[in-house]
Design an enzyme around this catalytic site. Structure first.
Site: not given
Ligand code: NAP
Length: 248
Positions: A160, A13, A156, A189, A143, A91, A15-16
């Site tokens: 986690k 993951g 979720y 985040i 998380s 991730n 890409s973003r």
């Molecule tokens: P995000 O911006 O939605 O990005 C998610 C990433 O995961 C994207 O690169 C997406 O690829 C990839 N992805 C989703 N499903 C996938 C799959 N089946 N196979 C491979 N790649 C996949 O999320 P984020 O906020 O950066 O979160 C990243 C991690 O941190 C996650 O595990 C999330 O639960 C955790 N987290 C985030 C927060 C927060 O506040 N943002 C807080 C706690 C934990 P595509 O671009 O191709 O869709």
């Protein structure tokens, strides 16, 4: 000397959001970086170019982290392309939020498979090359919700929290092989994942954060650099929060 010079990292993951920030920080610290995406091909190509501009080897792979068969194929092709694997960052993650009374079996399964089974899938196939290298670091993105629970996120939060038990077990199983395994628990985040939340929910989170602001993806990435580096050689089996004090 850069902190990750000579290491090869695989980030799911990338890409973003947090994964893209980890990929960039790793590249800035001298690692060669393989990363995956699920559907955002254009964004993945842009990240790949940004990483390569740091003078390291970088490659994006389309691969569904939820698929066991895809994990095997991915690790094999990364080993062919990069020759070794030193750091795995699990991730990739999604949310499908809804209250328990409305949650469907599909919503439960998809979140558990993408967020938790993926960690099993990739770790399973990363261990052999790490054993061959006589060491490695695995970093699992959990998380704070795994610690506290959250209404509307039973799927979720369960995924986690499951990562905690998995992480600690792998740390115990693989410690004698010099393979470390830690979990990172971000708070709130700023990424696409949290942009979808309404203002009222965001305000409630801010009230609960001692530092009174949302976190940046780079702040999570910096902890991952540390955990993947030689600065963290005696740290394993831990859950470390990056949450502005939220879970204190
Ligand atoms: P995000 O911006 O939605 O990005 C998610 C990433 O995961 C994207 O690169 C997406 O690829 C990839 N992805 C989703 N499903 C996938 C799959 N089946 N196979 C491979 N790649 C996949 O999320 P984020 O906020 O950066 O979160 C990243 C991690 O941190 C996650 O595990 C999330 O639960 C955790 N987290 C985030 C927060 C927060 O506040 N943002 C807080 C706690 C934990 P595509 O671009 O191709 O869709």
């Amino acid at each position: 000397m850069k902190l990750l010079e000579g290491k090869v990292a695989l980030i799911t993951g990338g890409s973003r959001g947090i994964g893209a920030a980890i990929a960039l920080r790793f590249a800035q610290q001298g690692a060669d970086v393989a990363f995956t995406y699920h559907s955002s091909e254009e964004k993945a190509k842009a990240v790949e170019a940004e990483l390569a501009a740091q003078g390291i080897k970088a490659k994006a792979y389309r691969s569904d982290a939820a698929s066991y068969a895809a994990a095997e194929a991915l690790i094999n092709v990364v080993l062919e392309d990069f020759g070794r694997l030193d750091v795995l960052v699990n991730n990739a993650g999604i949310t499908q939020d809804t209250l328990m009374l409305r949650m469907t079996e599909e919503q439960w399964d998809r979140v558990i498979e993408t967020n938790l089974k993926s960690v099993f899938n990739l770790t399973k196939y990363a261990l052999r090359p790490m054993m061959k290298n006589k060491g490695g670091a695995i970093i699992n993105m959990s998380s704070v919700v795994g610690i506290t629970g959250n209404a509307g996120q039973a799927n979720y939060a369960a995924s986690k929290a499951g990562i905690f038990g998995f992480t600690k077990s792998i740390a115990k199983e693989m410690g004698s092989r010099n393979i470390r395994c830690n979990a990172v628990a971000p708070g709130f985040i700023e990424t696409d994942m949290t942009h979808v939340l309404d203002e009222k929910t965001k305000e409630a989170y801010l009230q609960a954060i001692p530092l009174k602001r949302l976190g940046r993806a780079e702040e999570v990435a910096d902890l991952c650099v540390f955990l993947g580096s030689e600065l963290a050689t005696y740290i394993s089996g831990q859950v470390i929060s990056v949450c502005g004090g939220m879970t204190t």
